[in-house]
Write a protein that holds these residues in place. Structure first.
Motif, PDB file in Angstrom:
ATOM      1  N   ARG A 181       0.844  -1.184   0.000  1.00 36.36           N
ATOM      2  CA  ARG A 181       0.000   0.000   0.000  1.00 36.36           C
ATOM      3  C   ARG A 181       0.887   1.244   0.000  1.00 36.36           C
ATOM      4  NH1 ARG A 181      -3.044  -3.224  -1.357  1.00 36.36           N
ATOM      5  NH2 ARG A 181      -5.083  -3.795  -0.494  1.00 36.36           N
ATOM      6  N   ASP A 182       0.382   2.327  -0.619  1.00 29.54           N
ATOM      7  CA  ASP A 182       1.143   3.582  -0.605  1.00 29.54           C
ATOM      8  C   ASP A 182       1.358   4.063   0.824  1.00 29.54           C
ATOM      9  OD1 ASP A 182       1.321   3.666  -3.368  1.00 29.54           O
ATOM     10  OD2 ASP A 182      -0.505   4.848  -3.595  1.00 29.54           O
ATOM     11  N   THR A 183       0.339   3.915   1.641  1.00 28.25           N
ATOM     12  CA  THR A 183       0.435   4.208   3.067  1.00 28.25           C
ATOM     13  C   THR A 183      -0.316   3.126   3.824  1.00 28.25           C
ATOM     14  OG1 THR A 183      -1.564   5.593   3.014  1.00 28.25           O
ATOM     15  CG2 THR A 183       0.553   6.700   2.716  1.00 28.25           C
ATOM     16  N   GLU A 185      -2.994   1.343   6.084  1.00 29.84           N
ATOM     17  CA  GLU A 185      -4.414   1.692   6.077  1.00 29.84           C
ATOM     18  C   GLU A 185      -5.211   0.854   7.064  1.00 29.84           C
ATOM     19  OE1 GLU A 185      -5.464   0.954   1.978  1.00 29.84           O
ATOM     20  OE2 GLU A 185      -5.917  -1.152   2.360  1.00 29.84           O
ATOM     21  N   THR A 195       4.262  -1.310   3.359  1.00 28.25           N
ATOM     22  CA  THR A 195       4.445  -0.094   2.566  1.00 28.25           C
ATOM     23  C   THR A 195       5.635  -0.213   1.611  1.00 28.25           C
ATOM     24  OG1 THR A 195       5.589   0.871   4.500  1.00 28.25           O
ATOM     25  CG2 THR A 195       3.290   1.507   4.133  1.00 28.25           C
ATOM     26  N   THR A 200      10.212   1.709  -1.555  1.00 28.67           N
ATOM     27  CA  THR A 200       9.871   3.062  -1.101  1.00 28.67           C
ATOM     28  C   THR A 200      10.822   3.612  -0.051  1.00 28.67           C
ATOM     29  OG1 THR A 200       8.444   2.275   0.707  1.00 28.67           O
ATOM     30  CG2 THR A 200       7.428   2.526  -1.474  1.00 28.67           C
ATOM     31  N   ARG A 202      10.402   2.927   3.069  1.00 32.38           N
ATOM     32  CA  ARG A 202       9.560   3.149   4.246  1.00 32.38           C
ATOM     33  C   ARG A 202       9.098   1.806   4.805  1.00 32.38           C
ATOM     34  NH1 ARG A 202       5.003   4.856   3.108  1.00 32.38           N
ATOM     35  NH2 ARG A 202       5.061   4.885   0.834  1.00 32.38           N
ATOM     36  N   THR A 204       6.923   0.084   7.964  1.00 30.11           N
ATOM     37  CA  THR A 204       5.843   0.552   8.831  1.00 30.11           C
ATOM     38  C   THR A 204       5.428  -0.507   9.842  1.00 30.11           C
ATOM     39  OG1 THR A 204       5.008   1.942   7.033  1.00 30.11           O
ATOM     40  CG2 THR A 204       3.490   1.493   8.841  1.00 30.11           C
ATOM     41  N   GLU A 218       6.776   4.694  11.588  1.00 22.63           N
ATOM     42  CA  GLU A 218       7.472   4.429  10.336  1.00 22.63           C
ATOM     43  C   GLU A 218       8.963   4.748  10.445  1.00 22.63           C
ATOM     44  OE1 GLU A 218       7.073   6.836   6.360  1.00 22.63           O
ATOM     45  OE2 GLU A 218       5.408   5.401   6.446  1.00 22.63           O
TER      46      GLU A 218
END
Length: 219
Positions: A181-183, A185, A195, A200, A202, A204, A218
């Motif tokens: 996922r982009d962020t 959720e 993420t 990316t 990142r 999480t 994060e």
């Protein structure tokens, strides 16, 4: 914590954050520690040491399952899903490409040998596929919503086609990775925390405590 995928520097940073900001809570890693990133061997070594005293649990992901199959002489398509990077992190893989190559058997035997020598082989084999506390469960890839969690195996590591469309009837919330996922959720009945660290930068985690809203941390 979401899928690490060979990003040891992010793993180290996020563990430090969790120990500072979520002190005393059990830590659960959702699987997919290897492949795609460049430091899978370091990730496995760090996690094995970190989990040794029982304060954390490492669940099995589908990439760990592919790696185990490869080490047993099966599943060469693992190489197309980040296996080459994992082999390289152990100093293996000469003469191997994503489609195999003349060094394939040596790489399979070498991986089995190094995993056994470092105590990683049995540790990975013994990883559970789920962890649960109250009405919150953690799996790698969700679950079949029509079946009890303890009656499942493959769906927990590889996903199920009804996971996103059909709510569970037992009231259990599923925290999962596997699906980037982009962020991170929160959706009805589930929390997604992959993420895409390897792409990316990142990594999480979600902190879930009784009486509090979920919050994301994060690195």
């Amino acid at each position: 914590m979401g899928d690490v995928h060979g990003c040891d520097h992010l793993l180290e940073r996020l563990i430090d954050k969790l120990e500072a900001e979520a002190l005393g809570l059990p830590i659960v890693f959702v699987g997919d520690y290897v492949d795609r990133g460049e430091a899978s061997a370091a990730v496995l070594r760090r996690l094995k040491t970190f989990c040794a005293d029982g304060k954390a649990t490492c669940l099995r992901g589908n990439h760990e399952e592919m790696m185990l199959d490869f080490a047993q002489g099966k599943y060469p398509r693992w190489l197309r899903h980040g296996g080459l990077q994992t082999l390289s992190s152990f100093g293996l893989g000469a003469g191997v490409s994503e489609t195999g190559g003349p060094g394939l058997e040596a790489a399979q035997a070498g991986l089995a040998e190094v995993l056994e020598a470092e105590g990683l082989l049995d540790w990975i084999k013994d990883m559970p596929r789920q962890w649960q506390s109250g009405n919150v469960a953690v799996t790698h890839a969700g679950a079949d919503p029509a079946r009890p969690l303890d009656a499942q195996s493959n769906s927990l590591t590889n996903g199920h086609p009804d996971f996103f469309s059909t709510p569970r009837s037992d009231g259990t919330w599923i925290i999962h990775g596997h699906y980037i996922r982009d962020t991170a959720e929160v959706a009805p009945g589930r929390i997604a925390i992959d993420t895409g660290a390897f792409a990316t930068g990142r990594l999480t985690a979600v902190v879930v405590a009784a009486g509090e809203d979920p919050r994301f941390i994060e690195a």
